[in-house]
Enzyme design. Sequence first.
Site, PDB file in Angstrom:
ATOM      1  CB  THR A  18      -6.905  -3.096   1.996  1.00 44.63           C
ATOM      2  OG1 THR A  18      -6.188  -3.700   2.727  1.00 44.63           O
ATOM      3  CG2 THR A  18      -6.040  -2.765   0.803  1.00 44.63           C
TER       4      THR A  18
ATOM      5  CD  GLU B 151      -2.464  -1.203   2.881  1.00 44.20           C
ATOM      6  OE1 GLU B 151      -3.406  -2.035   2.824  1.00 44.20           O
ATOM      7  OE2 GLU B 151      -1.991  -0.874   3.720  1.00 44.20           O
TER       8      GLU B 151
ATOM      9  CE  LYS C 199     -13.646  -8.520   9.962  1.00 43.20           C
ATOM     10  NZ  LYS C 199     -12.316  -9.138   9.411  1.00 43.20           N
ATOM     11  CG  ASP C 200      -9.450  -0.970   9.867  1.00 46.39           C
ATOM     12  OD1 ASP C 200     -10.028  -1.340  10.854  1.00 46.39           O
ATOM     13  OD2 ASP C 200      -8.626  -0.096   9.659  1.00 46.39           O
ATOM     14  CG  MET C 201      -7.010  -6.634  10.240  1.00 50.11           C
ATOM     15  SD  MET C 201      -6.096  -7.818   9.512  1.00 50.11           S
ATOM     16  CE  MET C 201      -5.067  -8.406  11.194  1.00 50.11           C
TER      17      MET C 201
ATOM     18  CG  ASP D 167     -11.730  -8.649   1.885  1.00 49.38           C
ATOM     19  OD1 ASP D 167     -10.636  -8.050   1.840  1.00 49.38           O
ATOM     20  OD2 ASP D 167     -12.497  -8.871   3.007  1.00 49.38           O
TER      21      ASP D 167
HETATM   22  N1  ADE Z   1      -8.276  -5.678   5.230  1.00 50.01           N
HETATM   23  C1  ADE Z   1      -8.618  -6.002   3.872  1.00 50.01           C
HETATM   24  N2  ADE Z   1      -9.896  -6.864   4.036  1.00 50.01           N
HETATM   25  C2  ADE Z   1      -9.686  -7.025   5.350  1.00 50.01           C
HETATM   26  C3  ADE Z   1     -10.725  -7.718   6.151  1.00 50.01           C
HETATM   27  N3  ADE Z   1     -11.838  -8.601   5.696  1.00 50.01           N
HETATM   28  N4  ADE Z   1     -10.788  -7.663   7.587  1.00 50.01           N
HETATM   29  C4  ADE Z   1     -10.020  -6.897   7.987  1.00 50.01           C
HETATM   30  N5  ADE Z   1      -8.977  -6.106   7.540  1.00 50.01           N
HETATM   31  C5  ADE Z   1      -8.750  -6.358   6.364  1.00 50.01           C
END
Ligand code: ADE
Length: 265
Positions: free
Chosen positions: A114, A36, A197-199, A223
């Site tokens: 993402t 990224e 939703k991410d991290m 996704d």
């Molecule tokens: N980054 C990209 N797709 C993700 C997902 N499904 N959950 C968490 N972080 C993401």
Amino acid sequence: MDSSNSTPEVSEITSVSKSDNRPISTIVIIVAMQAEALPLVNKFQLKEDDNSLFPNGVPWVRYHGIYKGLSVNIVWPGKDAVLGVDSVGTVSASLVTYASIQALKPDLIINAGTAGGFKAKGAGIGDIYLPSVVAFHDRRIPIPVFDLYGVGSRKAFSTPNLLNALDLKVGRLSTGDSLDMTATDETSIFSNDATVKDMEGAAIAYVAELLKVPAIFVKAVTDIVDGNKPTPEEFLQNLATVTAALDKAVTEIVDFISGKSILAL
Ligand code: ADE
């Protein structure tokens, strides 16, 4: 902006002085993955910092330079020293956000990355979101008030002019340390009313609020979480093309920011 912005348990990331009309001078873009970061590093013609601001031995990387009058810094937590993969997730994101704010005193934090999207909430592959609210979905503490602390819901810095000017979608972001989604996570994500939703997002919001720096989030959907493809496969399949869309959006955002005060965003 969605009307739920007024929910009382959602705190503001920062309160900016109403008279702050200085043009923004320094921004920090926090990015979790090298894939990224590198297209943006090239776009803004940034250089890797060899005289690191960060403690000796950490894998964190800062790229920096001047772009359209702005001091632009891209900070990536680097690769895990043992496993050699990107240091994704809330722990590394919090650490680099803290260290970057301490060292660079930015006017604005941008977390770009993402995300998984929910088609039931209108998300599609390649969509770019500028979330209005961020919260955690994997910090369950079922004790009064600790429950709200765990969810850690925070508003992104409000940017109505930026939203008017660019083609970005608005929705809420939910953060957890797993790429997959358990049934329990799903319940929490639903109660966070999240579209993406991410991290990392909610962790970065926490640190930005602590240190009183405005923060915004730019999330590109790789996704569809409520679709029928396995998430890791779909994520890897779309990573390159969606990253190109993310980089285009971040460039447009930085172009918009250039020459403006924080209150004009
Ligand atoms: N980054 C990209 N797709 C993700 C997902 N499904 N959950 C968490 N972080 C993401």
